[in-house]
Structure formats: structure tokens, C-alpha cells
Design a protein around this motif. Structure first.
Motif, PDB file in Angstrom:
ATOM      1  N   LEU A  92      37.047  41.156  39.492  1.00  0.00           N
ATOM      2  CA  LEU A  92      35.897  40.577  41.017  1.00  0.00           C
ATOM      3  C   LEU A  92      35.421  39.998  40.334  1.00  0.00           C
ATOM      4  O   LEU A  92      34.200  40.196  38.989  1.00  0.00           O
ATOM      5  N   LEU A  93      35.155  38.922  40.819  1.00  0.00           N
ATOM      6  CA  LEU A  93      34.091  37.884  40.819  1.00  0.00           C
ATOM      7  C   LEU A  93      33.234  37.665  41.649  1.00  0.00           C
ATOM      8  O   LEU A  93      32.990  38.104  42.750  1.00  0.00           O
ATOM      9  N   PHE A  94      31.819  37.221  41.166  1.00  0.00           N
ATOM     10  CA  PHE A  94      30.399  37.161  41.708  1.00  0.00           C
ATOM     11  C   PHE A  94      30.135  35.254  41.621  1.00  0.00           C
ATOM     12  O   PHE A  94      30.426  34.704  40.872  1.00  0.00           O
ATOM     13  N   ALA A  95      29.656  34.927  42.771  1.00  0.00           N
ATOM     14  CA  ALA A  95      29.328  33.693  42.351  1.00  0.00           C
ATOM     15  C   ALA A  95      27.995  33.456  41.864  1.00  0.00           C
ATOM     16  O   ALA A  95      27.774  33.962  41.188  1.00  0.00           O
ATOM     17  N   GLY A  96      28.255  31.981  41.242  1.00  0.00           N
ATOM     18  CA  GLY A  96      27.291  31.510  39.958  1.00  0.00           C
ATOM     19  C   GLY A  96      28.106  32.112  38.831  1.00  0.00           C
ATOM     20  O   GLY A  96      27.566  31.638  37.800  1.00  0.00           O
ATOM     21  N   THR A  97      29.566  32.843  38.881  1.00  0.00           N
ATOM     22  CA  THR A  97      29.509  33.273  37.436  1.00  0.00           C
ATOM     23  C   THR A  97      30.646  31.371  36.911  1.00  0.00           C
ATOM     24  O   THR A  97      31.626  31.055  38.398  1.00  0.00           O
ATOM     25  N   GLU A  98      30.581  30.845  36.109  1.00  0.00           N
ATOM     26  CA  GLU A  98      31.377  29.737  35.320  1.00  0.00           C
ATOM     27  C   GLU A  98      32.337  31.240  34.118  1.00  0.00           C
ATOM     28  O   GLU A  98      31.771  31.184  33.026  1.00  0.00           O
ATOM     29  N   VAL A  99      33.330  30.591  33.572  1.00  0.00           N
ATOM     30  CA  VAL A  99      34.108  31.371  32.849  1.00  0.00           C
ATOM     31  C   VAL A  99      34.814  29.730  32.033  1.00  0.00           C
ATOM     32  O   VAL A  99      35.459  29.364  32.773  1.00  0.00           O
TER      33      VAL A  99
END
Length: 126
Positions: A92-99
């Protein structure tokens, strides 16, 4: 020793919800991902065992948060966390996330073949 950084990795995905740059390092693929929108990619994993991602991933959250949903629990990772996503998860992914994420290349390719096919099917229904 082989190495890669985000600016050297080829842009492989540039969609409204994700920018992804990927490169091979030995038997692993390193992904530099930026998530632009909140997104539940669960339907894209339909057809895999349990309709869940079977490829393991090791990564670091640079900004934002990621949730891995398993059949019996969820695991949440936030900026600064190193993580292991075991087979059988749904992200489940969220705006502004960097990995920055490392995945066995063979397992990732098999998973992405299904995800890509499902994305095409979903897009054709729109």
C-alpha cells in the motif's frame, strides 16, 4: 564492486502514481522509486499465488511510508526504516514516499509480468 545511483539508473516507469528507476546489480534489481499518489496496487497482483506478491524485497524508506499487508497482519515502515517484505505481501503506497529497494531479479521479473498484464487489462476496462 558494482554500484549504481538514482541518477545513473534508467527511467523505467513514469506513471501518474510512480516514478521508478531500476538497474541490475548481480542477481538483484535495485529500484529507486518515488510514489506520487496514494495507491493500492492490490488488484495488479491477481493471478499470483494468493493474489499477492511472491517476490521478497529489502529496502530503505527515504521519505514517507509504505505498508505491506499480509494475510494476518500489516507492517508499516516510515522514513529511516530498513525493511524486509516477505513473499505473500500486498503493498500500500503513499504520495511523497521514496524508497530504495532490492529484489531478486528473476522473482521480480516474474511478478512484474503479471502486474504489467493486469495493468493492461485494468486500463482497457476504463
Amino acid at each position: 564492486m558494482p554500484h549504481i545511483n538514482k541518477t545513473e539508473a534508467a527511467m523505467s516507469v513514469d506513471e501518474p502514481m510512480i516514478e521508478g528507476r531500476y538497474a541490475e546489480l548481480g542477481d538483484y534489481t535495485v529500484g529507486f522509486e518515488t510514489h506520487k499518489l496514494d495507491f493500492d496496487p492490490g488488484p495488479l497482483f491477481a493471478g499470483l499465488p494468493g493474489n499477492r506478491c511472491q517476490c521478497p524485497h529489502w529496502g530503505v524508506v527515504l521519505a514517507g511510508r509504505v505498508v505491506f499487508r499480509y494475510a494476518d497482519h500489516d507492517e508499516e515502515y516510515t522514513a529511516g526504516d530498513a525493511y524486509y517484505g516477505a513473499p505473500g505481501h500486498l503493498p500500500l503506497l503513499f504520495a511523497g514516499t521514496e524508497v530504495v529497494e532490492f529484489s531478486p531479479s528473476d522473482g521480480l521479473a516474474a511478478t512484474m509480468a503479471v502486474v504489467t498484464r493486469n495493468a493492461g487489462l485494468l486500463n482497457s476496462e476504463v
